[in-house]
Design an enzyme around this catalytic site. Structure first.
Site, PDB file in Angstrom:
ATOM      1  N   LYS A  98      23.363 113.867 -49.936  1.00 12.19           N
ATOM      2  CA  LYS A  98      22.320 113.239 -50.748  1.00 12.19           C
ATOM      3  C   LYS A  98      22.433 113.643 -52.217  1.00 12.19           C
ATOM      4  O   LYS A  98      22.158 112.870 -53.115  1.00 12.19           O
ATOM      5  CB  LYS A  98      20.997 113.740 -50.181  1.00 12.19           C
ATOM      6  CG  LYS A  98      19.799 112.894 -50.464  1.00 12.19           C
ATOM      7  CD  LYS A  98      18.544 113.656 -50.072  1.00 12.19           C
ATOM      8  CE  LYS A  98      18.057 113.314 -48.714  1.00 12.19           C
ATOM      9  NZ  LYS A  98      16.743 113.892 -48.399  1.00 12.19           N
ATOM     10  N   ALA A 152      21.502 129.558 -40.345  1.00 11.67           N
ATOM     11  CA  ALA A 152      22.707 129.266 -41.124  1.00 11.67           C
ATOM     12  C   ALA A 152      23.928 129.897 -40.453  1.00 11.67           C
ATOM     13  O   ALA A 152      25.013 129.315 -40.433  1.00 11.67           O
ATOM     14  CB  ALA A 152      22.539 129.809 -42.539  1.00 11.67           C
ATOM     15  N   GLU A 198       9.437 135.756 -45.356  1.00 12.05           N
ATOM     16  CA  GLU A 198      10.312 135.963 -46.525  1.00 12.05           C
ATOM     17  C   GLU A 198       9.635 135.447 -47.798  1.00 12.05           C
ATOM     18  O   GLU A 198       9.746 136.047 -48.864  1.00 12.05           O
ATOM     19  CB  GLU A 198      11.666 135.285 -46.304  1.00 12.05           C
ATOM     20  CG  GLU A 198      12.498 135.997 -45.229  1.00 12.05           C
ATOM     21  CD  GLU A 198      13.988 135.682 -45.305  1.00 12.05           C
ATOM     22  OE1 GLU A 198      14.331 134.506 -45.514  1.00 12.05           O
ATOM     23  OE2 GLU A 198      14.807 136.600 -45.156  1.00 12.05           O
TER      24      GLU A 198
HETATM   25  C1  LIG Z   1      13.431 129.778 -46.557  1.00 12.44           C
HETATM   26  C2  LIG Z   1      14.477 129.819 -45.476  1.00 12.44           C
HETATM   27  C3  LIG Z   1      15.138 131.012 -45.228  1.00 12.44           C
HETATM   28  C4  LIG Z   1      16.127 131.069 -44.232  1.00 12.44           C
HETATM   29  N1  LIG Z   1      16.782 132.242 -44.039  1.00 12.44           N
HETATM   30  C5  LIG Z   1      17.807 132.297 -43.149  1.00 12.44           C
HETATM   31  C6  LIG Z   1      18.585 133.487 -43.007  1.00 12.44           C
HETATM   32  O1  LIG Z   1      18.309 134.511 -43.640  1.00 12.44           O
HETATM   33  N2  LIG Z   1      19.641 133.464 -42.142  1.00 12.44           N
HETATM   34  C7  LIG Z   1      19.973 132.344 -41.430  1.00 12.44           C
HETATM   35  O2  LIG Z   1      20.973 132.371 -40.679  1.00 12.44           O
HETATM   36  N3  LIG Z   1      19.243 131.192 -41.532  1.00 12.44           N
HETATM   37  C8  LIG Z   1      18.181 131.142 -42.375  1.00 12.44           C
HETATM   38  N4  LIG Z   1      17.451 129.979 -42.514  1.00 12.44           N
HETATM   39  C9  LIG Z   1      17.810 128.791 -41.699  1.00 12.44           C
HETATM   40  C10 LIG Z   1      18.966 128.039 -42.362  1.00 12.44           C
HETATM   41  O3  LIG Z   1      18.680 127.782 -43.708  1.00 12.44           O
HETATM   42  C11 LIG Z   1      19.253 126.722 -41.626  1.00 12.44           C
HETATM   43  O4  LIG Z   1      19.414 126.986 -40.257  1.00 12.44           O
HETATM   44  C12 LIG Z   1      20.520 126.093 -42.210  1.00 12.44           C
HETATM   45  O5  LIG Z   1      20.267 125.677 -43.536  1.00 12.44           O
HETATM   46  C13 LIG Z   1      21.033 124.926 -41.376  1.00 12.44           C
HETATM   47  O6  LIG Z   1      22.194 124.450 -41.977  1.00 12.44           O
HETATM   48  P1  LIG Z   1      22.581 122.904 -41.905  1.00 12.44           P
HETATM   49  O7  LIG Z   1      23.859 122.753 -42.616  1.00 12.44           O
HETATM   50  O8  LIG Z   1      22.441 122.445 -40.490  1.00 12.44           O
HETATM   51  O9  LIG Z   1      21.406 122.155 -42.686  1.00 12.44           O
HETATM   52  P2  LIG Z   1      20.927 122.187 -44.200  1.00 12.44           P
HETATM   53  O10 LIG Z   1      21.144 123.493 -44.829  1.00 12.44           O
HETATM   54  O11 LIG Z   1      19.538 121.638 -44.134  1.00 12.44           O
HETATM   55  O12 LIG Z   1      21.865 121.130 -44.920  1.00 12.44           O
HETATM   56  C14 LIG Z   1      21.714 119.736 -44.713  1.00 12.44           C
HETATM   57  C15 LIG Z   1      22.382 118.998 -45.852  1.00 12.44           C
HETATM   58  O13 LIG Z   1      22.278 117.602 -45.604  1.00 12.44           O
HETATM   59  C16 LIG Z   1      21.796 116.928 -46.747  1.00 12.44           C
HETATM   60  N5  LIG Z   1      21.027 115.775 -46.277  1.00 12.44           N
HETATM   61  C17 LIG Z   1      19.850 115.801 -45.610  1.00 12.44           C
HETATM   62  N6  LIG Z   1      19.473 114.549 -45.296  1.00 12.44           N
HETATM   63  C18 LIG Z   1      20.417 113.735 -45.778  1.00 12.44           C
HETATM   64  C19 LIG Z   1      20.595 112.328 -45.744  1.00 12.44           C
HETATM   65  N7  LIG Z   1      19.732 111.510 -45.144  1.00 12.44           N
HETATM   66  N8  LIG Z   1      21.699 111.811 -46.332  1.00 12.44           N
HETATM   67  C20 LIG Z   1      22.610 112.633 -46.942  1.00 12.44           C
HETATM   68  N9  LIG Z   1      22.485 113.958 -46.981  1.00 12.44           N
HETATM   69  C21 LIG Z   1      21.409 114.510 -46.419  1.00 12.44           C
HETATM   70  C22 LIG Z   1      20.942 117.963 -47.465  1.00 12.44           C
HETATM   71  O14 LIG Z   1      20.832 117.658 -48.850  1.00 12.44           O
HETATM   72  C23 LIG Z   1      21.740 119.241 -47.211  1.00 12.44           C
HETATM   73  O15 LIG Z   1      22.749 119.409 -48.179  1.00 12.44           O
HETATM   74  C24 LIG Z   1      16.441 129.900 -43.484  1.00 12.44           C
HETATM   75  C25 LIG Z   1      15.758 128.698 -43.736  1.00 12.44           C
HETATM   76  C26 LIG Z   1      14.792 128.653 -44.728  1.00 12.44           C
HETATM   77  C27 LIG Z   1      14.078 127.346 -44.995  1.00 12.44           C
END
Ligand SMILES: Cc1cc2nc3c(=O)[nH]c(=O)nc-3n(C[C@H](O)[C@H](O)[C@H](O)COP(=O)(O)OP(=O)(O)OC[C@H]3O[C@@H](n4cnc5c(N)ncnc54)[C@H](O)[C@@H]3O)c2cc1C
Length: 391
Positions: free
Chosen positions: A34, A307, A164
């Site tokens: 996005k 993550a 956090e």
């Molecule tokens: C405040 C916070 C603290 C956290 N701390 C930890 C931690 O300490 N350790 C840990 O392991 N986990 C932690 N987590 C959890 C972790 O952030 C998530 O599990 C992780 O981000 C998942 O990764 P992902 O790639 O699946 O999704 P995301 O990180 O959500 O990435 C999704 C991507 O897809 C893109 N996207 C979304 N919708 C669309 C669309 N329709 N079209 C195109 N692109 C799109 C977004 O822009 C983004 O770049 C935390 C979460 C939060 C909110």
């Protein structure tokens, strides 16, 4: 040549394309995201509280991936799975032979009345910045309003994100008190959580330490208090009404709405995947990160959305897609946790580390561990230059 479409440039998607390139897969790789930048979702609470700037936790996706990857900056509207096409908001449809869906998380409201209208949540850079701007504006407003609710902040939810965030807010209190000439002890933080136990995934002594730390720093913790409604300027929890002009919702996440919009068999926009991370009956389709749901064979429970797991799944999915392209069989995903870190502000926290033994840590050394983890993530997803620039 086959096309591999990778959706989402978060931890899971970005790591997938990097690994596909490393595997020298003989295919055309397209990454759709996005935004033109990657953001570190694990640090969004720091931007929301204002302890970090957006530029501290973002980097340019095009600069981070190899020239062999086509990067498309667009929003996925849905996936026409029968015809193997990704439908995009701005560009024409993207046809694929293999799909890695890594569209990540959204805020879960559990259908509680008033949450969407009357509270703030953060799930990307813009929403985190909006929380920070609201906080600053509301605290500044006290000078003219003398409304004590301008100084009250309610954090709904005491999972990792809520705890956090509270750690960062606690850290900011002295600076805000001075900046806006607020009465000493005037800023009040409330945390409301339906569950009886805070941070149940951590050993008892660490979750207790975290709760004691926050309480000593002025947070009023209300566990075992189910939120029933959010009104403008108040949260109803149990028999209590918590009045505040800043209400931040952090009670949990669900997967991207694109999942249900694309007809997947899903629960809270997460899809149960096979042990090789592909979708039942669709061997060319993989779901990883927060949109996937996979039972941990050891416990039988679903892996949590983290993550750490998203990155491990990305490696496994990339290797499996590369195997399919080469006509080889896929392998099951295997995960070994390296531990859990929960920060309490920039310099403190609690952690379990499962490397070179099993360690339980609390206090200031955890701030350093978290920084190392974050730097490692930037190092692995982008490159060394970005990591050094963020110091
Ligand atoms: C405040 C916070 C603290 C956290 N701390 C930890 C931690 O300490 N350790 C840990 O392991 N986990 C932690 N987590 C959890 C972790 O952030 C998530 O599990 C992780 O981000 C998942 O990764 P992902 O790639 O699946 O999704 P995301 O990180 O959500 O990435 C999704 C991507 O897809 C893109 N996207 C979304 N919708 C669309 C669309 N329709 N079209 C195109 N692109 C799109 C977004 O822009 C983004 O770049 C935390 C979460 C939060 C909110």
């Amino acid at each position: 040549m086959a096309t591999i479409a990778v959706l989402g440039g978060g931890y899971a998607g970005l790591r997938t394309v990097k690994r596909l390139v490393r595997e020298k897969v003989n295919a055309h790789i397209v990454l759709v995201n996005k935004y033109p930048y990657h953001y570190e979702s694990t640090q969004l609470h720091e931007v929301a509280a204002g302890t970090k700037k957006p530029s501290d936790i973002t980097f340019d996706i095009r600069e981070a991936v190899s020239d062999e990857v086509d990067v498309v900056i667009d929003t996925v509207a849905s996936i026409d799975r029968a015809n193997k096409k990704v439908l995009l908001e701005k560009s024409g449809p993207l046809s694929y032979d293999y799909l890695v869906n890594a569209l990540g998380f959204e805020t879960e409201t559990f259908g509680i009345k008033g949450v969407e209208e009357n509270s703030l949540s953060f799930y990307d850079i813009d929403s985190a910045v909006a929380v920070h701007e609201h906080l600053e504006k509301t605290l500044a407003n006290y000078a003219t309003s003398h409304d004590e609710n301008d100084l009250h902040i309610v954090v709904c939810g005491a999972g990792f994100t809520g705890i956090e965030l509270l750690g960062e807010l606690v850290h900011q209190i002295p600076a805000w008190t001075q900046k806006y000439a607020l009465p000493e002890g005037g800023i009040k933080l409330y945390c409301i959580e339906a569950g009886k136990k805070i941070l149940p995934m951590l050993p008892e002594e660490l979750s207790k330490w975290a709760v004691d730390y926050l309480t000593e720093h002025g947070v009023e913790m209300h566990s075992g208090t189910a939120i029933t409604q959010v009104n403008p300027g108040s949260v109803m929890g149990g028999d209590l009404e918590f009045r505040a002009n800043t209400i931040i919702w952090t009670t949990g996440v669900r997967g991207s709405h694109v999942i249900c919009d694309s007809g997947y068999d899903q629960k809270r926009n997460r899809v149960i995947v096979k042990d090789d991370l592909s979708v039942e009956g669709q061997p060319e389709e993989f779901l990883i990160g927060d949109v996937s749901a996979l039972p941990d064979p050891a416990s039988g429970r679903l892996y949590p959305t983290t993550a750490q797991i998203a990155i491990a799944q990305a490696d496994a999915a990339a290797v499996n897609v590369a195997a399919l392209v080469a006509g080889n069989p896929t392998k099951p995903f295997v995960f070994k946790s390296v531990g859990t870190v929960c920060s309490l502000g920039p310099h403190c926290g609690v952690a379990t580390i499962d490397m070179f033994g099993h360690w339980k840590l609390k206090g200031h050394k955890v701030g350093l561990v978290k920084k190392l983890v974050n730097d490692r993530s930037v190092l692995e997803l982008a490159h060394v230059k970005e990591m050094l620039a963020s110091n």
